[in-house]
Scaffold this motif. Structure first.
Motif, PDB file in Angstrom:
ATOM      1  N   LYS A   1       0.788  -1.156   0.164  1.00 11.92           N
ATOM      2  CA  LYS A   1       0.214   0.111  -0.174  1.00 11.92           C
ATOM      3  C   LYS A   1       0.805   1.214   0.164  1.00 11.92           C
ATOM      4  O   LYS A   1       1.835   1.250   0.795  1.00 11.92           O
ATOM      5  N   HIS A   2       0.789   2.348  -1.093  1.00  5.78           N
ATOM      6  CA  HIS A   2       1.495   3.342  -1.013  1.00  5.78           C
ATOM      7  C   HIS A   2       3.316   3.127  -1.216  1.00  5.78           C
ATOM      8  O   HIS A   2       3.502   3.771  -0.409  1.00  5.78           O
ATOM      9  N   GLY A   3       3.243   2.129  -1.774  1.00  6.14           N
ATOM     10  CA  GLY A   3       4.887   1.753  -2.035  1.00  6.14           C
ATOM     11  C   GLY A   3       5.468   0.937  -0.834  1.00  6.14           C
ATOM     12  O   GLY A   3       6.795   0.942  -0.721  1.00  6.14           O
ATOM     13  N   GLN A   4       4.709   0.595   0.360  1.00  8.45           N
ATOM     14  CA  GLN A   4       5.101  -0.267   1.470  1.00  8.45           C
ATOM     15  C   GLN A   4       4.643  -1.307   1.560  1.00  8.45           C
ATOM     16  O   GLN A   4       3.394  -1.440   1.156  1.00  8.45           O
ATOM     17  N   ARG A   5       5.374  -2.260   2.081  1.00 12.39           N
ATOM     18  CA  ARG A   5       4.773  -3.578   2.443  1.00 12.39           C
ATOM     19  C   ARG A   5       4.382  -3.585   3.843  1.00 12.39           C
ATOM     20  O   ARG A   5       5.375  -3.123   4.774  1.00 12.39           O
TER      21      ARG A   5
ATOM     22  N   PRO B   1      10.191  -4.252   5.567  1.00 14.98           N
ATOM     23  CA  PRO B   1      10.857  -3.956   4.424  1.00 14.98           C
ATOM     24  C   PRO B   1      10.803  -5.084   3.416  1.00 14.98           C
ATOM     25  O   PRO B   1      10.331  -6.232   3.740  1.00 14.98           O
ATOM     26  N   GLU B   2      11.193  -4.724   2.150  1.00 15.62           N
ATOM     27  CA  GLU B   2      11.064  -5.647   1.002  1.00 15.62           C
ATOM     28  C   GLU B   2      11.885  -6.905   1.239  1.00 15.62           C
ATOM     29  O   GLU B   2      11.334  -8.206   1.003  1.00 15.62           O
TER      30      GLU B   2
END
Length: 114
Positions: free
Chosen positions: A76-80, A105-106
């Motif tokens: 969501k919004h570039g965050q996991r 983190p990814e």
């Protein structure tokens, strides 16, 4: 409910949202309020049920009736994020649900400690 019970959760690095058995939000920490600020500063006192799809509502009912957690990740919004939802209990009786939402983190290390 006295929210002093939740002082520990107010400023942690994740969102904490608590509802009762009817789906009425009884507590939101700072991050939870920031996440859901489209509905105003707080959803405390409001039902969280209409905010969910029919599929999600069925999962909520199942968690409450069968006393088990539900865990998954989202982007969501570039965050996991890790979402962990679980019944909370008082004297062994399910009283509602608590949701923890943490940015992860990814790439995240995993350790086997068996």
């Amino acid at each position: 409910m006295d929210t002093k019970e939740f002082d520990w959760a107010e400023d942690i690095e994740g969102a904490v949202t608590v509802c009762d058995k009817e789906g009425i939000v009884i507590y939101m920490n700072k991050r939870s309020r920031e996440t859901f600020n489209k509905q105003g500063d707080t959803m405390v006192g409001m039902s969280m049920i209409p905010c969910h799809s029919e599929r999600s509502q069925a999962i909520i009912r199942d968690m409450l009736q069968n006393n088990h957690p539900h865990c998954y990740t989202i982007s969501k919004h570039g965050q996991r994020k890790l979402i962990f939802q679980t019944p909370w209990r008082q004297d062994g009786e399910v009283k509602g649900l608590v949701e923890f939402s943490f940015v992860i983190p990814e790439e995240m290390p995993h350790y086997d400690r068996g």
